[in-house]
Structures are given as C-alpha cells and as structure tokens.
Design a protein around this motif. Structure first.
Motif, mmCIF file in Angstrom:
data_model
loop_
_atom_site.group_PDB
_atom_site.id
_atom_site.type_symbol
_atom_site.label_atom_id
_atom_site.label_comp_id
_atom_site.label_asym_id
_atom_site.label_seq_id
_atom_site.Cartn_x
_atom_site.Cartn_y
_atom_site.Cartn_z
ATOM 1 N N ILE A 31 0.840 -1.198 0.000
ATOM 2 C CA ILE A 31 0.000 0.000 0.000
ATOM 3 C C ILE A 31 0.882 1.258 0.000
ATOM 4 N N LYS A 32 1.880 1.288 0.897
ATOM 5 C CA LYS A 32 2.745 2.460 1.040
ATOM 6 C C LYS A 32 3.880 2.481 0.021
ATOM 7 N N ASN A 33 4.111 1.352 -0.670
ATOM 8 C CA ASN A 33 5.197 1.212 -1.649
ATOM 9 C C ASN A 33 6.551 1.541 -1.006
ATOM 10 N N LYS A 34 6.790 0.966 0.189
ATOM 11 C CA LYS A 34 8.024 1.208 0.925
ATOM 12 C C LYS A 34 8.620 -0.124 1.367
ATOM 13 N N LYS A 35 9.966 -0.213 1.300
ATOM 14 C CA LYS A 35 10.666 -1.423 1.722
ATOM 15 C C LYS A 35 10.975 -1.364 3.214
ATOM 16 N N TYR A 36 10.902 -2.527 3.857
ATOM 17 C CA TYR A 36 11.235 -2.670 5.264
ATOM 18 C C TYR A 36 12.066 -3.932 5.455
ATOM 19 N N ALA A 37 12.818 -3.957 6.533
ATOM 20 C CA ALA A 37 13.447 -5.193 6.987
ATOM 21 C C ALA A 37 12.531 -5.729 8.080
ATOM 22 N N VAL A 38 12.168 -6.995 7.994
ATOM 23 C CA VAL A 38 11.285 -7.581 8.991
ATOM 24 C C VAL A 38 12.015 -8.728 9.672
ATOM 25 N N LYS A 39 12.221 -8.563 10.968
ATOM 26 C CA LYS A 39 12.877 -9.598 11.764
ATOM 27 C C LYS A 39 11.799 -10.565 12.228
ATOM 28 N N PHE A 40 11.950 -11.830 11.872
ATOM 29 C CA PHE A 40 10.986 -12.877 12.199
ATOM 30 C C PHE A 40 11.587 -13.746 13.307
ATOM 31 N N VAL A 41 10.880 -13.850 14.419
ATOM 32 C CA VAL A 41 11.374 -14.602 15.572
ATOM 33 C C VAL A 41 10.352 -15.673 15.950
ATOM 34 N N GLN A 42 10.802 -16.937 15.909
ATOM 35 C CA GLN A 42 9.959 -18.074 16.292
ATOM 36 C C GLN A 42 10.250 -18.428 17.740
ATOM 37 N N THR A 43 9.445 -17.905 18.658
ATOM 38 C CA THR A 43 9.707 -18.146 20.081
ATOM 39 C C THR A 43 9.384 -19.579 20.496
ATOM 40 N N SER A 44 8.561 -20.266 19.736
ATOM 41 C CA SER A 44 8.183 -21.636 20.101
ATOM 42 C C SER A 44 9.368 -22.602 20.072
ATOM 43 N N LYS A 45 10.427 -22.256 19.335
ATOM 44 C CA LYS A 45 11.599 -23.124 19.223
ATOM 45 C C LYS A 45 12.723 -22.718 20.176
ATOM 46 N N MET A 46 12.451 -21.766 21.059
ATOM 47 C CA MET A 46 13.500 -21.255 21.936
ATOM 48 C C MET A 46 13.544 -22.000 23.266
ATOM 49 N N GLU A 47 14.770 -22.128 23.771
ATOM 50 C CA GLU A 47 14.993 -22.623 25.128
ATOM 51 C C GLU A 47 14.661 -21.475 26.083
ATOM 52 N N PRO A 48 14.403 -21.780 27.366
ATOM 53 C CA PRO A 48 14.057 -20.706 28.313
ATOM 54 C C PRO A 48 15.070 -19.555 28.367
ATOM 55 N N LYS A 49 16.372 -19.861 28.292
ATOM 56 C CA LYS A 49 17.381 -18.803 28.339
ATOM 57 C C LYS A 49 17.284 -17.906 27.104
ATOM 58 N N GLU A 50 17.087 -18.515 25.921
ATOM 59 C CA GLU A 50 16.939 -17.739 24.686
ATOM 60 C C GLU A 50 15.684 -16.882 24.739
ATOM 61 N N LEU A 51 14.619 -17.450 25.296
ATOM 62 C CA LEU A 51 13.355 -16.717 25.415
ATOM 63 C C LEU A 51 13.539 -15.484 26.302
ATOM 64 N N GLN A 52 14.286 -15.630 27.382
ATOM 65 C CA GLN A 52 14.554 -14.493 28.264
ATOM 66 C C GLN A 52 15.366 -13.422 27.540
ATOM 67 N N LEU A 53 16.364 -13.839 26.751
ATOM 68 C CA LEU A 53 17.151 -12.877 25.971
ATOM 69 C C LEU A 53 16.271 -12.132 24.967
ATOM 70 N N PHE A 54 15.351 -12.869 24.333
ATOM 71 C CA PHE A 54 14.452 -12.211 23.389
ATOM 72 C C PHE A 54 13.519 -11.234 24.102
ATOM 73 N N GLN A 55 13.016 -11.617 25.262
ATOM 74 C CA GLN A 55 12.148 -10.709 26.024
ATOM 75 C C GLN A 55 12.892 -9.419 26.366
ATOM 76 N N ASN A 56 14.178 -9.548 26.735
ATOM 77 C CA ASN A 56 14.991 -8.361 27.019
ATOM 78 C C ASN A 56 15.134 -7.499 25.770
ATOM 79 N N GLU A 57 15.429 -8.151 24.621
ATOM 80 C CA GLU A 57 15.560 -7.419 23.367
ATOM 81 C C GLU A 57 14.257 -6.710 23.017
ATOM 82 N N LYS A 58 13.145 -7.418 23.193
ATOM 83 C CA LYS A 58 11.835 -6.842 22.875
ATOM 84 C C LYS A 58 11.551 -5.620 23.749
#
Length: 114
Positions: A31-58
């Motif tokens: 619609i906007k005719n604009k390019k973006y970078a989209v970071k896709f994160v699958q939290t279902s495949k993360m270990e608890p430590k990775e999930l905590q790191l992602f929560q911090n990043e988020k």
C-alpha cells in the motif's frame, strides 16, 4: 508470504540475514510502496534462556519504538501472530549490517574501524 497487521500490508521478498534465533527478510508494504526489513522470531523453538534474551531485546526495542532515538534504525512496529511468532518491522538499510561493514573495513585497511 504476506502479512496484514498494525497498519502494514507486507509482502515478503527474500532472506537478507539471520542470527541465533531470528531471520530477517526484505519486505515491501504494497500500500505504502516502501521497503522494510522484517525480523521474524519463532519463540516456540526457543529454550528458556533464549526466550529471556528475546524478552529483554523486545523490551529494549519497545523503548526505541516509543522514544524514537536518533542514530538508531527506526522500529515501526512489533507484533505477534496467532502461532506466537514475532515480527519486528524496521527501516531497510541496503548497506548490510554494521557488523559486516566493520568486518569489511578491517579486511580492507588491516585495522579496526576508527
């Protein structure tokens, strides 16, 4: 793949990068005719430590989204789909990652980036 959410209508093009638990795709808002970078994160495949790191990043990214810090790539949206995957919509910078730029500078000049 195409996603409609948070005022975006994104059509994914191709993979432009990946890390430990995320992949980054080039996407275009049809619609906007604009390019973006989209970071896709699958939290279902993360270990608890990775999930905590992602929560911090988020949390940090949400601060950036609200405060619009200068000299940092703009984050336009963070949303989650029904499967629990996260999408982080960022400005697309076609020069590659900062890490890659530092690495190439070092290989070209034989010294760290000043």
């Amino acid at each position: 793949m195409q996603i409609k959410s948070n005022g975006f209508n994104l059509k994914f093009s191709h993979l432009i990068g990946e890390g430990g638990f995320a992949k980054v795709y080039l996407a275009k808002d049809i619609i906007k005719n604009k390019k973006y970078a989209v970071k896709f994160v699958q939290t279902s495949k993360m270990e608890p430590k990775e999930l905590q790191l992602f929560q911090n990043e988020k949390n940090i990214l949400n601060l950036s989204l609200v405060n619009n810090f200068p000299n940092i790539i703009k984050i336009h949206a963070i949303f989650k789909d029904s499967a629990g995957n996260y999408y982080i919509v960022l400005d697309y910078c076609n020069g590659g990652s900062l890490h890659k730029c530092f690495y190439e500078y070092y290989n070209t000049h034989g010294r760290p980036f000043p």
